[in-house]
Write a protein that holds these residues in place. Structure first.
Motif, short mmCIF file in Angstrom:
data_model
loop_
_atom_site.label_atom_id
_atom_site.label_comp_id
_atom_site.label_asym_id
_atom_site.label_seq_id
_atom_site.Cartn_x
_atom_site.Cartn_y
_atom_site.Cartn_z
N CYS A 157 -10.30 27.08 -18.09
CA CYS A 157 -10.95 28.17 -18.83
C CYS A 157 -12.11 27.63 -19.64
O CYS A 157 -11.91 27.10 -20.75
N PRO A 158 -13.34 27.71 -19.15
CA PRO A 158 -14.51 27.28 -19.93
C PRO A 158 -14.81 28.30 -21.03
O PRO A 158 -15.20 29.43 -20.76
N VAL A 159 -14.61 27.90 -22.26
CA VAL A 159 -14.72 28.82 -23.40
C VAL A 159 -15.53 28.15 -24.51
O VAL A 159 -15.81 26.95 -24.45
N PRO A 160 -15.90 28.91 -25.55
CA PRO A 160 -16.75 28.32 -26.59
C PRO A 160 -15.98 27.60 -27.68
O PRO A 160 -14.80 27.87 -27.93
N ASP A 161 -16.68 26.69 -28.33
CA ASP A 161 -16.28 26.20 -29.65
C ASP A 161 -17.02 27.07 -30.65
O ASP A 161 -18.23 27.29 -30.52
N VAL A 162 -16.31 27.58 -31.64
CA VAL A 162 -16.91 28.46 -32.63
C VAL A 162 -17.21 27.65 -33.89
O VAL A 162 -16.32 27.00 -34.45
N VAL A 163 -18.48 27.67 -34.32
CA VAL A 163 -18.93 26.85 -35.43
C VAL A 163 -19.47 27.75 -36.55
O VAL A 163 -20.32 28.62 -36.31
N GLY A 164 -18.98 27.57 -37.76
CA GLY A 164 -19.49 28.32 -38.90
C GLY A 164 -18.97 29.74 -39.00
O GLY A 164 -19.40 30.50 -39.88
N LEU A 165 -18.07 30.12 -38.12
CA LEU A 165 -17.45 31.44 -38.13
C LEU A 165 -15.96 31.26 -37.82
O LEU A 165 -15.55 30.25 -37.24
N ARG A 166 -15.17 32.24 -38.18
CA ARG A 166 -13.78 32.23 -37.75
C ARG A 166 -13.74 32.54 -36.26
O ARG A 166 -14.48 33.40 -35.78
N GLU A 167 -12.87 31.84 -35.54
CA GLU A 167 -12.77 32.14 -34.11
C GLU A 167 -12.14 33.51 -33.93
O GLU A 167 -11.02 33.76 -34.39
N PRO A 168 -12.84 34.44 -33.25
CA PRO A 168 -12.22 35.75 -32.98
C PRO A 168 -10.97 35.55 -32.12
O PRO A 168 -10.83 34.55 -31.42
N PRO A 169 -10.06 36.51 -32.13
CA PRO A 169 -8.80 36.34 -31.40
C PRO A 169 -8.93 36.46 -29.89
O PRO A 169 -7.95 36.22 -29.17
N VAL A 170 -10.11 36.80 -29.38
CA VAL A 170 -10.25 37.09 -27.95
C VAL A 170 -9.82 35.91 -27.09
O VAL A 170 -8.98 36.05 -26.19
N VAL A 171 -10.40 34.74 -27.33
CA VAL A 171 -10.07 33.58 -26.49
C VAL A 171 -8.64 33.09 -26.72
O VAL A 171 -7.91 32.87 -25.75
N PRO A 172 -8.20 32.91 -27.97
CA PRO A 172 -6.79 32.52 -28.16
C PRO A 172 -5.81 33.50 -27.52
O PRO A 172 -4.80 33.09 -26.92
N ASP A 173 -6.09 34.80 -27.62
CA ASP A 173 -5.21 35.80 -26.99
C ASP A 173 -5.25 35.68 -25.47
O ASP A 173 -4.22 35.86 -24.79
N PHE A 174 -6.42 35.39 -24.93
CA PHE A 174 -6.56 35.21 -23.48
C PHE A 174 -5.73 34.01 -23.00
O PHE A 174 -4.96 34.12 -22.03
N LEU A 175 -5.85 32.90 -23.70
CA LEU A 175 -5.10 31.71 -23.31
C LEU A 175 -3.59 31.94 -23.47
O LEU A 175 -2.79 31.53 -22.61
N ALA A 176 -3.21 32.62 -24.53
CA ALA A 176 -1.79 32.92 -24.74
C ALA A 176 -1.27 33.86 -23.65
O ALA A 176 -0.13 33.72 -23.18
N GLY A 177 -2.11 34.82 -23.25
CA GLY A 177 -1.73 35.73 -22.18
C GLY A 177 -1.50 35.01 -20.86
O GLY A 177 -0.56 35.32 -20.11
N LEU A 178 -2.37 34.05 -20.56
CA LEU A 178 -2.20 33.25 -19.34
C LEU A 178 -0.90 32.47 -19.40
O LEU A 178 -0.14 32.42 -18.41
N GLU A 179 -0.63 31.85 -20.53
CA GLU A 179 0.61 31.08 -20.67
C GLU A 179 1.83 31.98 -20.50
O GLU A 179 2.81 31.61 -19.85
#
Length: 295
Positions: free
Chosen positions: A161-183
């Motif tokens: 899953c090529p995804v972003p590193d978030v800098v200077g902002l809180r990471e939105p839940p979209v990517v963590p939720d996506f990875l958790a959904g896959l798991e």
């Protein structure tokens, strides 16, 4: 009397601010949305609150060694920026996905982002193996959750899953939720740092707070990070969202799809218009045109 189709409705003369990043390559989001707005007669007002830049290709190198992807069953992209960054890192001297294994391989992307998964991309990924081994998957529902559902049961298989590193902002839940959904679906999800999403800086809200700024008819958000970036920009110059709304009470707030709308609301930004079609920016432009239509 038949109602006009959304794509025929005009936004002539409407000043539409949009917080979409102008950077990132691969047909940068801001440029694409701005072009669509101009095509419908609007006056686009870029207010980029985040910046998107690809990582140094070395960050992806160990995923792109000869045959390195043979141990994966899928490559899943949640953004156009991820595809662009991954494509830019693909080597020309060898293929990370070889034809040594007969296992099927899926490359997945959301909505119109899949346009970048063309023959040139697949050829650099796997050469001639792409014709028989690789399937391009575009889920019916163009959201990360829709992508998880379309990929189905992982049964212990690996997905990159090529995804972003978030800098200077809180990471939105979209990517963590996506990875958790896959798991949860039985996949072994491997996060690959493909690009950075960062705050555009304290001057990012200037076009909306400048004393001489013209009245915006609407503002369009296309990601939760953009909303947070604007709020941070407002705070940096002593403003707040409430003050901005008080200044422009007639400004319509539009979100590109329900994920962005939910993210905006979680940050205290109420949304007036949510695009029902969000596989491309055409949906949010159509939604605005319907909102401003006298009919």
């Amino acid at each position: 009397m038949a109602q006009p189709q959304p794509e025929t409705l005009s936004l002539a003369g409407r000043r539409v601010a949009f917080t979409t990043p102008q950077t990132g390559g691969g047909g940068a989001y801001g440029g694409r949305l701005g072009s669509l707005l101009r095509q419908r007669g609007a006056r686009p007002v870029p207010v980029s609150t985040i910046a998107v830049e690809p990582h140094d290709p070395d960050r992806l190198r160990h995923f792109l060694l000869p045959g390195a992807l043979d141990h994966f069953a899928a490559l899943a992209f949640t953004s156009r920026s991820g595809i662009s960054a991954f494509a830019g890192a693909l080597p020309s001297s060898h293929r990370p996905l070889s034809d040594a294994s007969a296992l099927p391989f899926t490359v997945a992307a959301l909505g119109s982002d899949a346009d970048l998964l063309d023959g040139a991309f697949l050829s650099r990924l796997c050469g001639d193996a792409g014709a028989t081994r690789v399937t391009v998957l575009v889920p019916d529902v163009p959201t990360p959750a829709g992508l998880v559902e379309a990929l189905g049961s992982g049964s212990g298989r690996r997905v990159l899953c090529p995804v972003p590193d978030v800098v200077g902002l809180r990471e939105p839940p979209v990517v963590p939720d996506f990875l958790a959904g896959l798991e949860a679906a039985g996949w072994v999800a491997v996060r690959a740092p493909a690009y950075t999403t960062s705050w555009a800086g304290p001057g990012c809200a200037e076009a909306l707070v400048d004393p001489d700024a013209a009245t915006p008819d609407a503002v369009v958000f296309t990601s939760t990070a953009e909303v947070e970036g604007l709020l941070k920009g407002l705070d940096a110059v002593g403003w707040s969202w409430a003050r901005l709304r008080a200044r422009w009470p007639g400004m319509v707030v539009a979100a590109h799809g329900p994920v962005t709308a939910d993210g905006a609301r979680s940050l205290g930004v109420e949304v007036d218009v949510v695009s029902a079609r969000f596989s491309s920016f055409h949906g949010v432009v159509d939604a605005l045109a319907i909102t401003f239509s006298p009919q």
